[in-house]
Write a protein that holds these residues in place. Structure first.
Motif, PDB file in Angstrom:
ATOM      1  N   ALA A  38       1.105  -1.076   0.140  1.00 43.03           N
ATOM      2  CA  ALA A  38       0.166   0.106   0.000  1.00 43.03           C
ATOM      3  C   ALA A  38       0.655   1.005   0.140  1.00 43.03           C
ATOM      4  CB  ALA A  38      -0.414   0.679   1.560  1.00 43.03           C
ATOM      5  N   GLN A  39       2.440   1.045   0.810  1.00 41.70           N
ATOM      6  CA  GLN A  39       2.852   2.471   0.817  1.00 41.70           C
ATOM      7  C   GLN A  39       3.016   2.737  -0.605  1.00 41.70           C
ATOM      8  OE1 GLN A  39       5.489   1.681   4.072  1.00 41.70           O
ATOM      9  NE2 GLN A  39       3.933   1.541   5.217  1.00 41.70           N
ATOM     10  N   ARG A  40       3.280   1.694  -1.310  1.00 40.06           N
ATOM     11  CA  ARG A  40       4.406   1.476  -2.798  1.00 40.06           C
ATOM     12  C   ARG A  40       3.425   1.981  -4.076  1.00 40.06           C
ATOM     13  NH1 ARG A  40       8.072  -2.759  -5.955  1.00 40.06           N
ATOM     14  NH2 ARG A  40       9.344  -1.374  -7.359  1.00 40.06           N
ATOM     15  N   TYR A  41       1.967   1.023  -3.502  1.00 41.78           N
ATOM     16  CA  TYR A  41       1.162   1.529  -4.866  1.00 41.78           C
ATOM     17  C   TYR A  41      -0.334   2.535  -4.662  1.00 41.78           C
ATOM     18  CZ  TYR A  41       4.329  -2.178  -6.838  1.00 41.78           C
ATOM     19  OH  TYR A  41       5.027  -3.131  -8.216  1.00 41.78           O
ATOM     20  N   SER A  42      -0.580   2.359  -3.163  1.00 38.76           N
ATOM     21  CA  SER A  42      -1.769   3.158  -2.919  1.00 38.76           C
ATOM     22  C   SER A  42      -2.677   2.172  -2.200  1.00 38.76           C
ATOM     23  CB  SER A  42      -1.845   3.890  -3.789  1.00 38.76           C
ATOM     24  OG  SER A  42      -3.471   3.065  -4.320  1.00 38.76           O
ATOM     25  N   PRO A  43      -3.581   2.594  -1.122  1.00 35.34           N
ATOM     26  CA  PRO A  43      -4.010   1.446  -0.627  1.00 35.34           C
ATOM     27  C   PRO A  43      -4.940   0.873  -2.013  1.00 35.34           C
ATOM     28  CG  PRO A  43      -3.902   2.631   1.080  1.00 35.34           C
ATOM     29  CD  PRO A  43      -3.180   3.089  -0.089  1.00 35.34           C
ATOM     30  N   ALA A  44      -6.269   1.997  -2.179  1.00 35.29           N
ATOM     31  CA  ALA A  44      -7.295   1.701  -3.050  1.00 35.29           C
ATOM     32  C   ALA A  44      -6.571   0.903  -4.317  1.00 35.29           C
ATOM     33  CB  ALA A  44      -8.058   2.903  -3.212  1.00 35.29           C
ATOM     34  N   SER A  45      -5.308   0.966  -4.594  1.00 35.35           N
ATOM     35  CA  SER A  45      -4.883   0.338  -6.045  1.00 35.35           C
ATOM     36  C   SER A  45      -4.951  -1.415  -5.627  1.00 35.35           C
ATOM     37  CB  SER A  45      -3.489   0.634  -6.442  1.00 35.35           C
ATOM     38  OG  SER A  45      -3.928   1.659  -7.191  1.00 35.35           O
ATOM     39  N   CYS A  46      -4.399  -1.823  -4.393  1.00 36.04           N
ATOM     40  CA  CYS A  46      -4.218  -2.411  -3.898  1.00 36.04           C
ATOM     41  C   CYS A  46      -5.261  -3.377  -3.504  1.00 36.04           C
ATOM     42  CB  CYS A  46      -3.335  -3.153  -3.058  1.00 36.04           C
ATOM     43  SG  CYS A  46      -1.422  -2.183  -2.949  1.00 36.04           S
ATOM     44  N   MET A  47      -6.802  -2.995  -3.353  1.00 39.11           N
ATOM     45  CA  MET A  47      -7.923  -3.383  -2.604  1.00 39.11           C
ATOM     46  C   MET A  47      -7.991  -3.524  -3.877  1.00 39.11           C
ATOM     47  SD  MET A  47      -8.790  -1.119   0.485  1.00 39.11           S
ATOM     48  CE  MET A  47      -9.073   0.166  -0.179  1.00 39.11           C
ATOM     49  N   MET A  48      -7.813  -2.966  -5.232  1.00 36.62           N
ATOM     50  CA  MET A  48      -8.592  -3.657  -6.560  1.00 36.62           C
ATOM     51  C   MET A  48      -8.334  -4.298  -6.790  1.00 36.62           C
ATOM     52  SD  MET A  48      -8.702  -1.320 -10.300  1.00 36.62           S
ATOM     53  CE  MET A  48     -10.050   0.477  -8.999  1.00 36.62           C
ATOM     54  N   ALA A  49      -6.771  -4.453  -6.929  1.00 37.19           N
ATOM     55  CA  ALA A  49      -5.763  -5.859  -7.136  1.00 37.19           C
ATOM     56  C   ALA A  49      -6.191  -7.537  -6.528  1.00 37.19           C
ATOM     57  CB  ALA A  49      -4.520  -5.565  -7.029  1.00 37.19           C
ATOM     58  N   GLY A  50      -7.026  -7.212  -5.052  1.00 36.40           N
ATOM     59  CA  GLY A  50      -6.962  -8.361  -4.797  1.00 36.40           C
ATOM     60  C   GLY A  50      -8.250  -9.104  -4.988  1.00 36.40           C
ATOM     61  N   VAL A  51      -9.307  -7.624  -5.608  1.00 35.07           N
ATOM     62  CA  VAL A  51     -10.985  -8.109  -6.208  1.00 35.07           C
ATOM     63  C   VAL A  51     -10.453  -8.786  -7.279  1.00 35.07           C
ATOM     64  CG1 VAL A  51     -13.002  -7.796  -6.755  1.00 35.07           C
ATOM     65  CG2 VAL A  51     -11.958  -6.503  -4.953  1.00 35.07           C
ATOM     66  N   VAL A  52      -9.463  -8.727  -8.266  1.00 33.94           N
ATOM     67  CA  VAL A  52      -9.051  -8.935  -9.473  1.00 33.94           C
ATOM     68  C   VAL A  52      -8.527 -10.404  -9.339  1.00 33.94           C
ATOM     69  CG1 VAL A  52      -7.860  -9.077 -11.739  1.00 33.94           C
ATOM     70  CG2 VAL A  52      -8.855  -6.807 -11.260  1.00 33.94           C
ATOM     71  N   ILE A  53      -7.563 -10.610  -7.712  1.00 34.85           N
ATOM     72  CA  ILE A  53      -6.923 -12.120  -7.921  1.00 34.85           C
ATOM     73  C   ILE A  53      -8.240 -12.891  -7.557  1.00 34.85           C
ATOM     74  CG2 ILE A  53      -5.514 -12.792  -6.057  1.00 34.85           C
ATOM     75  CD1 ILE A  53      -4.064 -10.317  -6.848  1.00 34.85           C
ATOM     76  N   LEU A  54      -9.217 -12.305  -6.962  1.00 36.14           N
ATOM     77  CA  LEU A  54      -9.678 -13.309  -6.130  1.00 36.14           C
ATOM     78  C   LEU A  54     -11.015 -13.679  -7.325  1.00 36.14           C
ATOM     79  CD1 LEU A  54     -11.880 -14.215  -3.239  1.00 36.14           C
ATOM     80  CD2 LEU A  54     -12.670 -11.950  -3.999  1.00 36.14           C
ATOM     81  N   MET A  55     -11.491 -13.146  -7.964  1.00 36.79           N
ATOM     82  CA  MET A  55     -11.764 -13.398  -9.263  1.00 36.79           C
ATOM     83  C   MET A  55     -11.051 -14.628 -10.354  1.00 36.79           C
ATOM     84  SD  MET A  55     -13.951 -10.086 -10.515  1.00 36.79           S
ATOM     85  CE  MET A  55     -14.979 -11.065 -11.472  1.00 36.79           C
ATOM     86  N   LEU A  56     -10.232 -14.195 -10.232  1.00 37.27           N
ATOM     87  CA  LEU A  56      -9.312 -14.737 -11.374  1.00 37.27           C
ATOM     88  C   LEU A  56      -8.933 -16.730 -10.636  1.00 37.27           C
ATOM     89  CD1 LEU A  56      -6.586 -12.760 -12.657  1.00 37.27           C
ATOM     90  CD2 LEU A  56      -8.150 -13.765 -13.410  1.00 37.27           C
ATOM     91  N   GLY A  57      -8.707 -15.910  -8.878  1.00 36.47           N
ATOM     92  CA  GLY A  57      -8.825 -17.811  -8.296  1.00 36.47           C
ATOM     93  C   GLY A  57      -9.887 -18.747  -8.281  1.00 36.47           C
ATOM     94  N   THR A  58     -11.265 -18.118  -7.880  1.00 33.04           N
ATOM     95  CA  THR A  58     -12.881 -18.618  -8.212  1.00 33.04           C
ATOM     96  C   THR A  58     -12.248 -19.330  -9.520  1.00 33.04           C
ATOM     97  OG1 THR A  58     -13.628 -16.817  -6.651  1.00 33.04           O
ATOM     98  CG2 THR A  58     -15.225 -18.628  -8.217  1.00 33.04           C
ATOM     99  N   ALA A  59     -12.017 -18.768 -11.063  1.00 29.42           N
ATOM    100  CA  ALA A  59     -12.145 -19.486 -12.142  1.00 29.42           C
ATOM    101  C   ALA A  59     -11.166 -20.482 -11.573  1.00 29.42           C
ATOM    102  CB  ALA A  59     -11.214 -17.975 -13.329  1.00 29.42           C
ATOM    103  N   VAL A  60      -9.636 -20.612 -11.710  1.00 29.94           N
ATOM    104  CA  VAL A  60      -9.427 -22.170 -11.507  1.00 29.94           C
ATOM    105  C   VAL A  60     -10.059 -22.607 -10.564  1.00 29.94           C
ATOM    106  CG1 VAL A  60      -6.631 -22.582 -10.419  1.00 29.94           C
ATOM    107  CG2 VAL A  60      -7.005 -20.353 -11.269  1.00 29.94           C
ATOM    108  N   THR A  61     -10.229 -22.171  -9.938  1.00 28.13           N
ATOM    109  CA  THR A  61     -11.601 -23.855  -9.299  1.00 28.13           C
ATOM    110  C   THR A  61     -12.711 -24.636  -9.614  1.00 28.13           C
ATOM    111  OG1 THR A  61     -12.906 -22.297  -8.325  1.00 28.13           O
ATOM    112  CG2 THR A  61     -10.636 -22.322  -6.368  1.00 28.13           C
ATOM    113  N   LEU A  62     -12.719 -24.301 -10.876  1.00 28.56           N
ATOM    114  CA  LEU A  62     -13.551 -24.918 -12.060  1.00 28.56           C
ATOM    115  C   LEU A  62     -12.841 -25.847 -12.270  1.00 28.56           C
ATOM    116  CD1 LEU A  62     -15.470 -21.929 -13.586  1.00 28.56           C
ATOM    117  CD2 LEU A  62     -16.044 -23.428 -12.224  1.00 28.56           C
ATOM    118  N   ASN A  63     -11.960 -26.140 -12.136  1.00 25.81           N
ATOM    119  CA  ASN A  63     -11.411 -27.863 -12.689  1.00 25.81           C
ATOM    120  C   ASN A  63     -11.354 -28.488 -11.612  1.00 25.81           C
ATOM    121  OD1 ASN A  63      -9.047 -29.512 -12.944  1.00 25.81           O
ATOM    122  ND2 ASN A  63      -8.984 -27.519 -15.142  1.00 25.81           N
ATOM    123  N   ASP A  64     -11.729 -29.910 -11.899  1.00 28.57           N
ATOM    124  CA  ASP A  64     -11.467 -31.007 -11.053  1.00 28.57           C
ATOM    125  C   ASP A  64     -10.804 -31.536 -10.533  1.00 28.57           C
ATOM    126  OD1 ASP A  64     -14.025 -31.085 -11.925  1.00 28.57           O
ATOM    127  OD2 ASP A  64     -13.882 -31.948 -13.865  1.00 28.57           O
TER     128      ASP A  64
END
Length: 395
Positions: A273-299
């Protein structure tokens, strides 16, 4: 005020991390037991999930009580007494005679578990300098993840030996021992200024926080993200308990080691957060959560575990920074401001089963993924608004 990385900072931070750990081993110990309890008590997936939902819902209500109360009487006593009561509730759960009794005891336990989360970050805001606050919150949230992991692993392993009763006894004993250490470690805040408790003032403070867009954005972000994240773990236990995986309670408990991704994210969140700003990091966290959910669709079980680890990293990155965002932008009554964030957080967890159950019944885990992406799209839009706010502040 306590400076960053001083001996006093380490002692206070370790005490709060221990308290956080104890709260979450108690809150999440039933989660790997849900398939077993569903069969034992002959209830539905939604019915057995109430063991989690009633605890998080009563915890959310407790935050509205303990947060404003701590602004008046102090924070240390609330944290110490409620931790002790939480350990006692776990021991009583081991001897509950039926499912209804389990639900009532979980309701009570959820309430007393709310004591420490309601005031811990406010305590840090009173006692720590701002750089010290960011570092401490990251470690504190990391302890949340370790407590959640430990509760599930200890619960699953103990249940393999002696059933669900053994799981509750093991966690209850751990809590009482840890509580004694917590009482000794936690210092009294020297910067705390008590305010006479007034019910009208408490409601005025809460209404003021809700009318502040910069705080309301963080509240909604934390609540919606947690709604998805924690309930994904409940439904993944049902998916992995049947063919082709057929994992036992101990195996399901080990699935929660994926929370270590969140532990890592929490500990580095302050530096990011000190390097990129808290809001940018929170946005990245949401995107990562969406991508991880896609990976769990595999069997593949390996890819499911990888996807859950990615989810944990993304969720806790956003959660750590949203928590400190509230402490940073709350104007007065920090106890009620922090408590209100957690009210949204745990109400979200309580409602997640009702949101995701139709998706589960209609399309299994694929439905859970679609239900998750719908709401995560909302939180992504919220982080865009928070980033615009940050840019206006800089200008």
């Amino acid at each position: 005020m306590i400076a960053d990385k001083t001996p006093a900072w380490w002692r206070a931070t370790m005490a709060l991390c221990l308290g956080s750990f104890l709260v979450f081993i108690n809150l999440y110990v039933p989660q790997p037991l849900l398939p077993e309890l569903k069969t034992a008590y002959e209830v539905s997936t939604l019915g057995v999930s109430l063991l989690m939902s009633v605890a998080t819902l009563s915890l959310a209500f407790a935050l509205l009580v303990f947060g404003p109360l701590s602004d008046a009487i102090g924070r240390e006593g609330i944290m110490r007494i409620t931790l002790l009561l939480a350990g006692g509730c776990s021991l009583l759960l081991a001897f509950a005679p039926n499912f209804e009794s389990l639900l009532v005891l979980r309701l009570i336990q959820g309430f007393v578990l709310g004591g420490l989360p309601a005031v811990a970050i406010a305590w840090m805001g009173d006692a720590f300098e701002k750089p010290a606050l960011l570092s401490a919150v990251g470690l504190y949230i990391g302890a949340n993840t370790l407590g959640g992991i430990s509760g599930r692993i200890v619960g699953g392993a103990a249940a393999e030996v002696g059933g669900s009763s053994a799981a509750f006894i093991a966690v209850g004993v751990m809590t009482l021992v840890g509580c004694a250490i917590f009482w000794r470690l936690l210092p009294n805040s020297r910067a705390f200024s008590p305010k006479r408790f007034q019910l009208r003032r408490a409601f005025t403070d809460i209404a003021g926080h809700l009318r502040t867009p910069v705080l309301l954005a963080a509240y909604c972000l934390g609540g919606i993200n947690f709604l998805i994240f924690i309930n994904q773990y409940s439904y993944i236990t049902f998916r992995l308990a049947v063919e082709p995986y057929q994992l036992a309670a101990s195996g399901l408990g080990l699935i929660f080691l994926t929370y270590l991704g969140g532990t890592f994210a929490s500990t580095i969140s302050g530096r990011l957060a000190q390097r990129y700003s808290p809001a940018s990091c929170m946005m990245a966290g949401v995107v990562i959560l969406m991508l991880g959910t896609a990976v769990t669709l595999n069997d593949s079980l390996v890819l499911i575990i990888l996807g859950l680890t990615i989810n944990a990293f993304g969720f806790f990155l956003s959660h750590s920074l949203a928590s400190s965002w509230v402490g940073r932008y709350a104007q007065g009554a920090r106890g009620s401001a922090s408590a209100l964030y957690l009210v949204f957080y745990y109400v979200g967890a309580s409602l997640g089963g009702f949101w995701l159950e139709p998706f589960w019944q209609g399309a299994g885990w694929t439905g859970i993924a679609w239900g998750s992406w719908i709401l995560l799209s909302v939180t992504l839009m919220i982080t865009l608004g928070m980033r615009r706010f940050e840019r206006r502040c800089r200008r």
